[in-house]
Scaffold this motif. Sequence first.
Motif, PDB file in Angstrom:
ATOM      1  N   PRO A  52       0.800  -1.225   0.000  1.00 33.11           N
ATOM      2  CA  PRO A  52       0.000   0.000   0.000  1.00 33.11           C
ATOM      3  C   PRO A  52       0.835   1.280   0.000  1.00 33.11           C
ATOM      4  CG  PRO A  52      -0.939  -1.594   1.509  1.00 33.11           C
ATOM      5  CD  PRO A  52       0.370  -2.158   1.047  1.00 33.11           C
ATOM      6  N   GLY A  53       2.030   1.235   0.611  1.00 33.33           N
ATOM      7  CA  GLY A  53       2.871   2.422   0.666  1.00 33.33           C
ATOM      8  C   GLY A  53       3.602   2.730  -0.624  1.00 33.33           C
ATOM      9  N   GLY A  54       3.467   1.879  -1.633  1.00 35.18           N
ATOM     10  CA  GLY A  54       4.105   2.104  -2.920  1.00 35.18           C
ATOM     11  C   GLY A  54       5.302   1.214  -3.189  1.00 35.18           C
ATOM     12  N   GLY A  55       5.820   0.531  -2.163  1.00 37.19           N
ATOM     13  CA  GLY A  55       6.946  -0.367  -2.359  1.00 37.19           C
ATOM     14  C   GLY A  55       6.507  -1.722  -2.875  1.00 37.19           C
ATOM     15  N   THR A  56       7.460  -2.601  -3.085  1.00 38.14           N
ATOM     16  CA  THR A  56       7.169  -3.964  -3.538  1.00 38.14           C
ATOM     17  C   THR A  56       7.921  -4.960  -2.668  1.00 38.14           C
ATOM     18  OG1 THR A  56       8.990  -3.914  -5.139  1.00 38.14           O
ATOM     19  CG2 THR A  56       6.799  -3.256  -5.928  1.00 38.14           C
ATOM     20  N   MET A  57       7.349  -6.155  -2.548  1.00 38.98           N
ATOM     21  CA  MET A  57       8.048  -7.242  -1.877  1.00 38.98           C
ATOM     22  C   MET A  57       9.129  -7.786  -2.790  1.00 38.98           C
ATOM     23  SD  MET A  57       4.781  -9.208  -0.100  1.00 38.98           S
ATOM     24  CE  MET A  57       5.710 -10.731   0.036  1.00 38.98           C
ATOM     25  N   THR A  58      10.301  -8.093  -2.228  1.00 38.44           N
ATOM     26  CA  THR A  58      11.378  -8.642  -3.050  1.00 38.44           C
ATOM     27  C   THR A  58      11.165 -10.118  -3.363  1.00 38.44           C
ATOM     28  OG1 THR A  58      12.687  -9.041  -1.049  1.00 38.44           O
ATOM     29  CG2 THR A  58      13.073  -6.983  -2.234  1.00 38.44           C
ATOM     30  N   ALA A  59      10.432 -10.825  -2.523  1.00 39.36           N
ATOM     31  CA  ALA A  59      10.031 -12.198  -2.841  1.00 39.36           C
ATOM     32  C   ALA A  59       8.763 -12.142  -3.690  1.00 39.36           C
ATOM     33  CB  ALA A  59       9.773 -12.980  -1.563  1.00 39.36           C
TER      34      ALA A  59
END
Length: 247
Positions: A52-59
């Motif tokens: 939701p904050g704009g980042g992405t999970m690396t997995a």
Amino acid sequence: MTDALFPRERAEVAPGAVHVPGWLGPDRQRELLDACRVWARPPAGLRTVRLPGGGTMTARQMCLGLHWYPYGYARTVVDGDGAPVKPLPAWLARLARDAVRDAYGPDGPDGPYGTGADTGGTHEGGRASGRDDGDHDVADDGDYDIALINYYDSDARMGMHRDSDERSPAPVVSLSIGDACVFRFGNTETRSRPYTDVELRSGDLMVFGGPSRLAYHGVPRIHAGTAPSELGVTGRLNITLRVSGLD
């Protein structure tokens, strides 16, 4: 050779959190790896999870049974291609029940941390007896009905989090295939200490329920290049099985 000289033993990391080294035999690991390669194909295949904050999970992740997105479940890939989620096969639900029984001992699902469900078939040498090969034989309602499958490359990590989007208190079942990792298992109150670091290798089982069901946990490190050579895989696959408790 190291394992032969110093066998890794089953350990209770915290109350209700049990690590069982080498629970999946080599053949069973290959079967699960082959299945994951099929499930990873589109539609509703392997995706990058956007937060939701704009980042992405690396997995990267794919789902069976119900689709997880931050922070809930849906029957379609609402944060991806919109396709219906692939079904969770009954043999995989049975494998989860076998894992709970083997982790918690003779009382298994009827013990203080279990699900209360019948375990069905037996588990021998990393294989569940009576497995159905058809993907259309899906898990029953009230059974293990969700699989979140995360793929970690050498640079992927998973921050400390709790598996709290389910309504069922049934234990979480976690299976590892491929590269080893550092699995950090914490407490139910905070993402910080106290926590215990456990090395999870290919074939290892981790089950956590009861007082540890909502413990924070994460993966701070992948040991690249440690997957068994016979698997022919780079990176780590983590198959996490849960009971949703959702209608």
